[in-house]
Design an enzyme around this catalytic site. Structure first.
Site, short mmCIF file in Angstrom:
data_model
loop_
_atom_site.label_atom_id
_atom_site.label_comp_id
_atom_site.label_asym_id
_atom_site.label_seq_id
_atom_site.Cartn_x
_atom_site.Cartn_y
_atom_site.Cartn_z
N SER A 118 -14.63 10.28 5.67
CA SER A 118 -14.14 8.91 5.85
C SER A 118 -15.30 7.96 6.17
CB SER A 118 -13.13 8.85 6.98
OG SER A 118 -12.01 9.63 6.65
N HIS A 139 -14.79 10.46 -2.05
CA HIS A 139 -13.78 9.99 -1.09
C HIS A 139 -12.44 9.86 -1.82
CE1 HIS A 139 -12.20 6.62 1.71
NE2 HIS A 139 -11.84 7.80 2.14
N GLU A 151 -13.32 7.03 -4.57
CA GLU A 151 -14.53 6.25 -4.27
C GLU A 151 -15.68 7.27 -4.28
OE1 GLU A 151 -14.43 4.56 -0.32
OE2 GLU A 151 -15.70 2.88 -0.89
N ASN A 189 -13.32 2.29 3.87
CA ASN A 189 -13.07 2.54 5.29
C ASN A 189 -13.83 1.60 6.21
OD1 ASN A 189 -11.17 4.43 4.91
ND2 ASN A 189 -12.54 6.18 5.08
P1 NAI Z 1 -7.38 17.86 8.57
O1 NAI Z 1 -7.56 17.84 10.03
O2 NAI Z 1 -6.00 17.70 8.01
O3 NAI Z 1 -7.97 19.22 7.94
C1 NAI Z 1 -9.26 19.68 8.22
C2 NAI Z 1 -9.29 21.16 7.90
O4 NAI Z 1 -10.63 21.64 8.03
C3 NAI Z 1 -8.44 22.01 8.87
O5 NAI Z 1 -7.53 22.80 8.14
C4 NAI Z 1 -9.47 22.86 9.60
O6 NAI Z 1 -8.99 24.15 9.96
C5 NAI Z 1 -10.55 22.95 8.53
N1 NAI Z 1 -11.85 23.37 9.05
C6 NAI Z 1 -12.45 23.01 10.22
N2 NAI Z 1 -13.64 23.64 10.34
C7 NAI Z 1 -13.79 24.40 9.22
C8 NAI Z 1 -14.80 25.28 8.77
N3 NAI Z 1 -15.91 25.51 9.47
N4 NAI Z 1 -14.63 25.91 7.57
C9 NAI Z 1 -13.50 25.72 6.83
N5 NAI Z 1 -12.51 24.89 7.22
C10 NAI Z 1 -12.65 24.24 8.40
O7 NAI Z 1 -8.35 16.74 7.99
P2 NAI Z 1 -8.20 15.90 6.62
O8 NAI Z 1 -7.37 14.71 6.88
O9 NAI Z 1 -7.85 16.83 5.53
O10 NAI Z 1 -9.69 15.37 6.44
C11 NAI Z 1 -10.70 16.16 5.83
C12 NAI Z 1 -11.87 15.26 5.46
O11 NAI Z 1 -11.42 14.29 4.50
C13 NAI Z 1 -12.39 14.47 6.67
O12 NAI Z 1 -13.78 14.36 6.59
C14 NAI Z 1 -11.70 13.11 6.51
O13 NAI Z 1 -12.44 12.08 7.10
C15 NAI Z 1 -11.66 12.98 5.00
N6 NAI Z 1 -10.61 12.09 4.48
C16 NAI Z 1 -9.37 12.07 5.07
C17 NAI Z 1 -8.38 11.25 4.54
C18 NAI Z 1 -7.00 11.25 5.11
O14 NAI Z 1 -6.19 10.39 4.73
N7 NAI Z 1 -6.65 12.18 6.00
C19 NAI Z 1 -8.63 10.37 3.39
C20 NAI Z 1 -9.94 10.54 2.83
C21 NAI Z 1 -10.90 11.34 3.38
#
Ligand code: NAI
Length: 282
Positions: A118, A139, A151, A189
């Site tokens: 993000s 992104h 993006e 963002n």
């Molecule tokens: P989330 O919290 O839903 O999922 C993150 C996942 O990463 C979890 O399942 C966790 O267990 C896993 N994880 C943590 N450490 C790990 C490791 N060492 N190896 C493998 N897996 C690991 O987060 P979300 O929302 O999916 O976000 C993921 C990325 O995408 C972040 O960087 C976020 O900023 C970005 N993002 C999020 C958006 C959203 O709407 N939620 C939109 C666009 C980008």
């Protein structure tokens, strides 16, 4: 590209895996525990049924065939032969840093690393690896299978060849992209986090209720979702981490996260992903 490695099976990783599997790519989806991967499998299955139901995606094959293209694993070594890795782990620099150090050792030299973040700088991620020319920001928008636009972020060393490859690949999975230069929070963002934070400030100061704030944005500005509903969709923890990164990166108080965000994360009120945020989902 034949096999795509997707790291992180949360909100975004499951959406990315789903989108590639629909377009007949093999996906290796990696997370840290069997429980998380089992939940991810359920979530993707449910999302596929739902999007088919609302006729937003055409699945021209039995769902188990699409699902069969996704391998769920905790084993990073299985990423060794991937042509592209899309990393979607928690929005935390220390967590991401360890992941990139690891995959830089494991993955073949020509493999491209797509960073789904993000607010974190793509140039800074590239510097963790021996292949900064093959590190690029991807992104995706949430929910990934429904959102057309990606993006794409060019880090300082990202090569033109990498950009062309990713552009073509995005076209292949029916997405469009706009390529922007690296800057924390990019375009989307950098602006969106401010208006979400300001909406949270208004709620915290009891200027209006969550419903009233969201309704104003939807009716006055034609937004599909209000800022607090959007925060719940993204994840309250992701909003907090993103604002903290923006605050530090620009050294600018306009990004200082409201205290209510911190309290909600401490109270495990993370939004849709765990059932309660500004609204209740259970
Ligand atoms: P989330 O919290 O839903 O999922 C993150 C996942 O990463 C979890 O399942 C966790 O267990 C896993 N994880 C943590 N450490 C790990 C490791 N060492 N190896 C493998 N897996 C690991 O987060 P979300 O929302 O999916 O976000 C993921 C990325 O995408 C972040 O960087 C976020 O900023 C970005 N993002 C999020 C958006 C959203 O709407 N939620 C939109 C666009 C980008």
């Amino acid at each position: 590209m034949k096999t795509i490695g997707v790291i992180g099976a949360g909100t975004m990783g499951t959406g990315v895996a789903h989108s590639f599997a629909l377009q007949k790519y093999n996906v290796i989806l990696v997370d840290i525990s069997k429980e998380i991967l089992n939940q991810a499998k359920k979530n993707i299955n449910r999302a596929m049924r739902f999007y088919k139901y609302i006729e937003k995606t055409e699945i021209k094959e039995p769902q188990e065939v699409t699902m069969g293209r996704i391998q769920f694993t905790e084993d990073y070594q299985s990423l060794a032969d991937c042509d592209l890795i899309i990393e979607n782990v928690t929005e935390n620099w220390h967590v991401k840093k360890e992941v990139y150090k690891k995959i830089d050792q494991i993955c073949k030299e020509e493999c491209i690393f797509g960073v789904n973040t993000s607010a974190i700088s793509i140039t800074k991620v590239g510097a963790l690896t021996h292949r900064p020319d093959r590190v690029i920001g991807m992104h995706f928008m949430n929910p990934v299978p429904l959102k057309k636009m990606v993006e794409v972020i060019k880090g300082y060393h990202t090569s033109q060849e990498t950009i062309i490859t990713i552009r073509e690949l995005m076209g292949d999975i029916d997405k469009e992209c706009i390529v922007v230069n690296d800057s924390p929070g990019f375009i989307t963002n950098r602006a969106m986090m401010i208006f979400i934070n300001e909406a949270i400030c208004s709620l915290h100061e009891q200027v209006a209720t969550a419903e009233e704030i969201d309704t104003l944005f939807k009716t006055c500005f034609g937004h599909k979702m209000g800022p607090l509903e959007t925060a719940d969709l993204i994840g309250i923890d992701t909003i907090l981490y993103s604002l903290e990164t923006l605050y530090k990166s620009y050294n600018d108080p306009k990004y200082r996260p409201n205290i209510l965000l911190k309290k909600m994360v401490d109270a495990n009120l993370l939004g849709m992903k765990n059932g309660k945020g500004f609204y209740n989902y259970v």
